[in-house]
Design an enzyme around this catalytic site. Structure first.
Site, PDB file in Angstrom:
ATOM      1  N   TRP A   1       0.855  -1.196   0.000  1.00  0.00           N
ATOM      2  CA  TRP A   1       0.000   0.000   0.000  1.00  0.00           C
ATOM      3  C   TRP A   1       0.882   1.235   0.000  1.00  0.00           C
ATOM      4  O   TRP A   1       1.969   1.228   0.599  1.00  0.00           O
ATOM      5  CB  TRP A   1      -0.891   0.022   1.245  1.00  0.00           C
ATOM      6  CG  TRP A   1      -2.312  -0.374   0.982  1.00  0.00           C
ATOM      7  CD1 TRP A   1      -3.373   0.471   0.815  1.00  0.00           C
ATOM      8  CD2 TRP A   1      -2.849  -1.704   0.856  1.00  0.00           C
ATOM      9  NE1 TRP A   1      -4.520  -0.259   0.587  1.00  0.00           N
ATOM     10  CE2 TRP A   1      -4.233  -1.590   0.605  1.00  0.00           C
ATOM     11  CE3 TRP A   1      -2.301  -2.981   0.909  1.00  0.00           C
ATOM     12  CZ2 TRP A   1      -5.065  -2.687   0.424  1.00  0.00           C
ATOM     13  CZ3 TRP A   1      -3.124  -4.080   0.731  1.00  0.00           C
ATOM     14  CH2 TRP A   1      -4.489  -3.924   0.494  1.00  0.00           C
TER      15      TRP A   1
ATOM     16  N   ASP B   1     -10.941   5.800   4.562  1.00  0.00           N
ATOM     17  CA  ASP B   1     -11.949   5.186   3.702  1.00  0.00           C
ATOM     18  C   ASP B   1     -13.394   5.567   3.988  1.00  0.00           C
ATOM     19  O   ASP B   1     -14.116   5.976   3.095  1.00  0.00           O
ATOM     20  CB  ASP B   1     -11.834   3.666   3.791  1.00  0.00           C
ATOM     21  CG  ASP B   1     -10.457   3.151   3.383  1.00  0.00           C
ATOM     22  OD1 ASP B   1      -9.552   3.954   3.165  1.00  0.00           O
ATOM     23  OD2 ASP B   1     -10.310   1.925   3.287  1.00  0.00           O
TER      24      ASP B   1
ATOM     25  N   TYR C   1     -13.473   1.902  11.975  1.00  0.00           N
ATOM     26  CA  TYR C   1     -12.505   2.387  10.996  1.00  0.00           C
ATOM     27  C   TYR C   1     -12.256   3.896  11.111  1.00  0.00           C
ATOM     28  O   TYR C   1     -11.805   4.334  12.166  1.00  0.00           O
ATOM     29  CB  TYR C   1     -12.975   1.940   9.606  1.00  0.00           C
ATOM     30  CG  TYR C   1     -11.833   1.433   8.740  1.00  0.00           C
ATOM     31  CD1 TYR C   1     -10.854   0.606   9.251  1.00  0.00           C
ATOM     32  CD2 TYR C   1     -11.745   1.806   7.407  1.00  0.00           C
ATOM     33  CE1 TYR C   1      -9.803   0.168   8.453  1.00  0.00           C
ATOM     34  CE2 TYR C   1     -10.705   1.368   6.605  1.00  0.00           C
ATOM     35  CZ  TYR C   1      -9.738   0.553   7.135  1.00  0.00           C
ATOM     36  OH  TYR C   1      -8.704   0.133   6.345  1.00  0.00           O
TER      37      TYR C   1
ATOM     38  N   GLU D   1      -3.736  -1.876  14.112  1.00  0.00           N
ATOM     39  CA  GLU D   1      -3.954  -0.967  12.985  1.00  0.00           C
ATOM     40  C   GLU D   1      -4.441   0.398  13.482  1.00  0.00           C
ATOM     41  O   GLU D   1      -4.008   1.437  13.009  1.00  0.00           O
ATOM     42  CB  GLU D   1      -4.999  -1.587  12.042  1.00  0.00           C
ATOM     43  CG  GLU D   1      -5.298  -0.765  10.803  1.00  0.00           C
ATOM     44  CD  GLU D   1      -6.324  -1.451   9.891  1.00  0.00           C
ATOM     45  OE1 GLU D   1      -6.862  -2.523  10.267  1.00  0.00           O
ATOM     46  OE2 GLU D   1      -6.584  -0.903   8.811  1.00  0.00           O
TER      47      GLU D   1
HETATM   48  C1  DGY Z   1      -9.270  -1.587   2.227  1.00  0.00           C
HETATM   49  O1  DGY Z   1      -9.355  -2.508   1.418  1.00  0.00           O
HETATM   50  O2  DGY Z   1      -9.895  -1.522   3.294  1.00  0.00           O
HETATM   51  C2  DGY Z   1      -8.314  -0.531   1.961  1.00  0.00           C
HETATM   52  O3  DGY Z   1      -8.307   0.425   2.974  1.00  0.00           O
HETATM   53  C3  DGY Z   1      -8.466   0.105   0.632  1.00  0.00           C
HETATM   54  O4  DGY Z   1      -7.352   0.903   0.479  1.00  0.00           O
END
Ligand code: DGY
Length: 435
Positions: free
Chosen positions: A41, A170, A356, A400
């Site tokens: 990434w 996201d 998230y 994360e």
């Molecule tokens: C995901 O697949 O969750 C990623 O964050 C996309 O970049």
């Protein structure tokens, strides 16, 4: 807070962080974490390089080199690079159909790489740093040019994203309004893989995913024509995060141009910086007391305080009245949380402490915010952000991301960028050096 981590424990965490980075190394590039994110990434790699710089400089340069190897002919550096197909991840290379070697996604991500290249170059003015920085420079320049031309086609000085994934954040509430207008009626059947591995409450919803795929299908169907995407794509939203990360990266690219004698590039980069300095203020939302996203299709601004608002300091934006109000917002947000920095305002109805980018704290964003605060002289706030980052990792592990209310670790474990941020910035070994 970091001061409370005793030296033995700190050394143990230093070693653990290095082991995580090595375990996630796939030979010249790292994956963010095994299984959940099994490819390279973009901004993850830039942070990884910063972490590797603490243990293996050669490997740090290599991480940036492999990232930029995947650059498209138009200058774009993709956000995911698929060196081999992996059934654990959706959407993989067959969905994107980039037509490039190596195959990749069709969007980019916040360009932290020039900043890290400058850091590496300045830390190691040895016989390898100069040629390696020289080789990366034209690629970084072309990538930044792509952002300025294709993601700010009207020259407003703000950078748009064409998919929420391009922001790196996201499912932030910043994108809700614009995403709610995306037509999902033609989404082809698909099967998610992320929720096989991570509890669904920590991940974007099915409705989010349908829209992500609909936006990807538009890009794929127009052959990834950036200008078509900018003019007619289903989603085009100016992002304060990208705008500020790129402004900072442009300043670092300019410093590199000076150091490398790249005189021909100086005027162009100075023009980008001037345009952003003049335009970024248009993202200020006085009601929110923050820099907010703006939908470029209808001019509507988002209404909540996202953590990226505080990157205006990291970007070196000089706007005294907004800065005072922005710092007041940061102070309020931090008072409402045990751990810095929530990705979204904990006092906003859309705050979700575990889902998230709708509330959790992310160490890499903390690092950028903390650096900006320290550089602008907000030592106490910088210390809080850095100390909380160390405490989160020390208490929960190298996750994360983290719940900003309880400190619980969430998402993937043994995460490269969390380990890298520890090594490069949050470990107490750096604490005495600067706030
Ligand atoms: C995901 O697949 O969750 C990623 O964050 C996309 O970049």
């Amino acid at each position: 807070m970091n001061m409370m981590i005793n030296p033995e424990r700190a050394a143990e965490l230093d070693a653990q962080a290095a082991q995580i980075m090595q375990a996630n190394d796939r030979g010249g590039f790292t994956v963010p974490t095994a299984r959940l994110y099994p490819y390279q990434w973009n901004w993850d790699s830039a942070f990884a390089a910063r972490g590797f710089a603490q243990i293996d400089k050669d490997r740090a340069w290599q991480e940036l080199e492999t990232l930029l190897e995947a650059q498209w002919p138009n200058g774009m550096v993709p956000h995911i690079i698929f060196r081999r197909d992996d059934p654990d991840y959706f959407p993989g290379p067959r969905i994107w159909q980039s037509g490039t070697t190596p195959p990749s996604s069709g969007y980019s991500q916040p360009p932290v790489a020039a900043t890290v290249t400058r850091d590496l170059f300045e830390a190691g003015p040895d016989e390898t740093a100069m040629p390696r920085a020289r080789a990366l420079f034209p690629k970084l320049l072309a990538w930044h040019r792509w952002f300025h031309e294709q993601r700010d086609p009207d020259g407003q000085g703000v950078i748009a994203i064409a998919h929420p994934w391009e922001s790196g954040r996201d499912n932030s509430p910043d994108w809700d309004e614009a995403m709610s207008r995306v037509d999902t009626s033609k989404v082809e059947p698909y099967e998610r893989r992320d929720t096989d591995q991570i509890h669904a409450e920590m991940r974007p919803t099915k409705a989010d995913y349908d829209r992500y795929i609909a936006v990807i299908q538009f890009g794929r169907d127009c052959g990834w024509d950036s200008m078509e995407i900018a003019r007619n794509g289903p989603f085009f939203v100016a992002d304060p995060g990208l705008t500020f990360v790129l402004l900072r990266a442009d300043r670092d690219l300019l410093a590199l141009a000076d150091a490398l004698g790249e005189r021909a590039a100086v005027g162009e980069i100075e023009g980008w910086i001037a345009r952003a300095e003049a335009g970024a203020g248009s993202l200020w939302n006085p009601e929110a007391g923050a820099y907010c996203a703006r939908d470029l299709r209808n001019g509507l601004a988002s209404d909540g305080v996202s953590s990226v608002s505080f990157l205006s300091l990291y970007a070196g934006l000089k706007a005294p009245a907004q800065e005072t109000a922005n710092i007041a917002s940061l102070t309020r947000v931090l008072a409402a949380c045990r751990f810095a920095v929530p990705s979204f305002d904990p006092e906003h109805p859309k705050f979700d402490s575990l889902r998230y980018w709708r509330g959790p704290a992310w160490c890499v964003v903390n690092e950028l915010i903390g650096r900006g605060l320290a550089e602008r002289g907000y030592g106490d706030l910088a210390g809080r952000v850095r100390g909380d980052t160390g405490a989160l990792i020390e208490q929960a592990g190298f996750y994360e991301y983290f719940c900003p209310l309880t400190g619980r670790g969430a998402g993937g474990g043994d995460f490269t960028w969390t380990a890298a941020t520890w090594l490069a910035w949050a470990s107490p070994k750096h604490f005495a050096a600067s706030a």
